[in-house]
Design an enzyme around this catalytic site. Structure first.
Site, PDB file in Angstrom:
ATOM      1  CE1 TYR A 142      -3.129  -2.722   0.255  1.00 58.15           C
ATOM      2  CE2 TYR A 142      -3.976  -1.892   1.945  1.00 58.15           C
ATOM      3  CZ  TYR A 142      -4.170  -3.163   1.175  1.00 58.15           C
ATOM      4  OH  TYR A 142      -5.226  -4.489   1.191  1.00 58.15           O
ATOM      5  CE  LYS A 191       1.176 -17.438  -2.586  1.00 58.70           C
ATOM      6  NZ  LYS A 191      -0.038 -18.946  -1.899  1.00 58.70           N
ATOM      7  CG  ASP A 223      -2.530 -19.842  -0.461  1.00 62.58           C
ATOM      8  OD1 ASP A 223      -1.804 -19.182   0.272  1.00 62.58           O
ATOM      9  OD2 ASP A 223      -2.263 -20.125  -1.548  1.00 62.58           O
ATOM     10  CG  ASP A 247      -7.581  -4.005   3.436  1.00 61.04           C
ATOM     11  OD1 ASP A 247      -8.271  -4.142   4.580  1.00 61.04           O
ATOM     12  OD2 ASP A 247      -6.749  -3.491   2.709  1.00 61.04           O
ATOM     13  CG  ASP A 251     -12.556  -6.538   6.342  1.00 58.34           C
ATOM     14  OD1 ASP A 251     -12.637  -5.088   7.248  1.00 58.34           O
ATOM     15  OD2 ASP A 251     -12.797  -5.825   5.561  1.00 58.34           O
TER      16      ASP A 251
END
Ligand code: NAD
Length: 355
Positions: A142, A191, A223, A247, A251
């Site tokens: 980001y 990852k 994942d 992020d 959620d």
């Protein structure tokens, strides 16, 4: 002790839910012998209306001069047509960056009394779950190098995931210390089978683990983590991860609690001053009706007592009072499923009665 708290009520239901948290803090202060001084500052749409900008200089200065900050929510349809950098939501990034908040703590807890609200199968959540997600907040993709350019197939765009050892170390320190205060189980999510930035992340986690021998640490690919959160959320205690993975996963974790009006959050930096806010928005559809659920904001205030002021007993008193109110069957409209419900002020008073 005396504590100075900056209040950023914001828009929509923001003023109603922050007022509830202030009432609770005042009673906690009286009970435990502390004085909480509250100073309100403008932010978001209400700041735009009053000053022409979403994050006035006085607000930033006031927050930086405070011991900690409690935020309601910002935004609403009235300001939706403004250009991006003038939108109320811009103030959130601005205040987080001005305060140097690189850690986001998002608990996702299923309260036994609210099991029926969880969208997962009953047998999966039979024992509830209580997860703390520690998300890096100011680095990664980001904030990395980005742009548009001409590539092999014509116009292309790119964003870069980049983490320094220092950035990983400081967020992992928060995660290890959080795990030490809880069940001493930490899952680091990355990852590393594909990304070099994740390999550095993993390397730092393993190195730091040596300084926290009591914490059981494991790695999980993102994942798999997305899958495990819905397969068996109770396996998690503390999770630490990057900005983007955090992020998305936070959620997901909040959704499996089934109750947006219940979830608090904390953003922290290098010192004890933090920014505490509910994870939901300004709910303009119910603003002004005295029906909003104030619990996420009240629990955000409880997090402030714990993480900024180290007032463990006081923080627990709030969490226990909320539990008792829920166990007794009291609900605001969002959790009542059409049954009779309490207003924002009524449920606040019930929580205060149980302190
Ligand atoms: P929202 O979280 O405000 O509302 C989503 C739904 O949940 C609505 O039906 C709302 O009534 C309900 N809800 C939310 N909080 C509740 C509570 N405490 N009690 C009862 N019901 C509650 O999300 P949205 O509708 O997508 O966004 C509304 C505005 O809030 C937008 O302007 C958005 O940009 C802003 N927003 C702000 C923040 C923030 O300040 N941190 C976060 C998200 C969205």
């Amino acid at each position: 002790m005396n504590y100075n708290i900056a209040l950023l009520k914001g828009d929509g239901i923001g003023p109603e839910i922050v007022d509830s948290a202030v009432k609770v803090l005042e009673v906690v202060g009286k009970k435990f012998g502390h004085v909480f001084n509250f100073t309100p500052y403008l932010i978001g749409g209400s700041a735009i209306d009053a000053t022409g900008e979403p994050l006035p200089k006085e607000t930033v200065e006031g927050c930086l001069a405070s011991d900690s900050v409690l935020l309601g929510a910002v935004g609403g349809p009235k300001w939706d047509t403004l250009p991006g950098n003038m939108r109320p939501e811009k103030a959130l990034l601005g205040i987080r960056s001005a305060m140097g908040l690189f850690t986001n703590l998002r608990p996702a807890k299923l309260y036994p009394a609210l099991k029926g609200d969880c969208p997962l199968r009953e047998d999966i959540v039979a024992n509830g779950f209580d997860i703390m997600i520690v998300r890096e907040l100011t680095g990664g993709i980001y904030f990395g190098e980005r742009g548009f350019r001409e590539g092999k197939y014509g116009e292309e765009a790119y964003d870069t995931e980049c983490y320094s050892r220092m950035e990983i170390e400081r967020i992992c320190k928060v995660a290890f210390e959080t795990a030490m205060k809880r069940n001493k189980k930490l899952v680091s999510i990355d990852k590393a089978n594909v990304l070099d930035s994740s390999r550095l992340w993993r390397n730092v986690v393993h190195k730091m683990a040596k300084s926290y021998p009591e914490v059981e640490v494991s790695d999980m690919l993102v994942d798999n983590a997305a899958m495990q959160l819905v397969r068996n959320p109770a396996q998690f205690d503390v999770i630490v991860t990057t900005n983007m993975f955090g992020d998305i996963l936070s959620d997901e974790a909040s959704q499996i609690t089934g109750s947006i009006g219940m979830l608090p959050s904390a953003s922290l930096g290098n010192n004890t001053r933090g920014l505490y806010e509910p994870i939901h928005g300004s709910a303009p559809d119910i603003a002004g009706w005295n029906v909003a659920n104030p619990i996420a904001t009240i629990l955000s205030a409880a997090m402030m007592l714990l993480y900024s002021f180290n007032l463990t007993k006081e923080s627990e008193a709030i969490v226990n009072a909320v539990n008792k109110v829920l166990e007794a069957g009291y609900r605001t409209a969002d959790l009542a499923h059409g049954a009779p419900s309490l207003s924002t002020t009524e449920i606040t008073d019930k929580i205060i009665e149980n302190l």
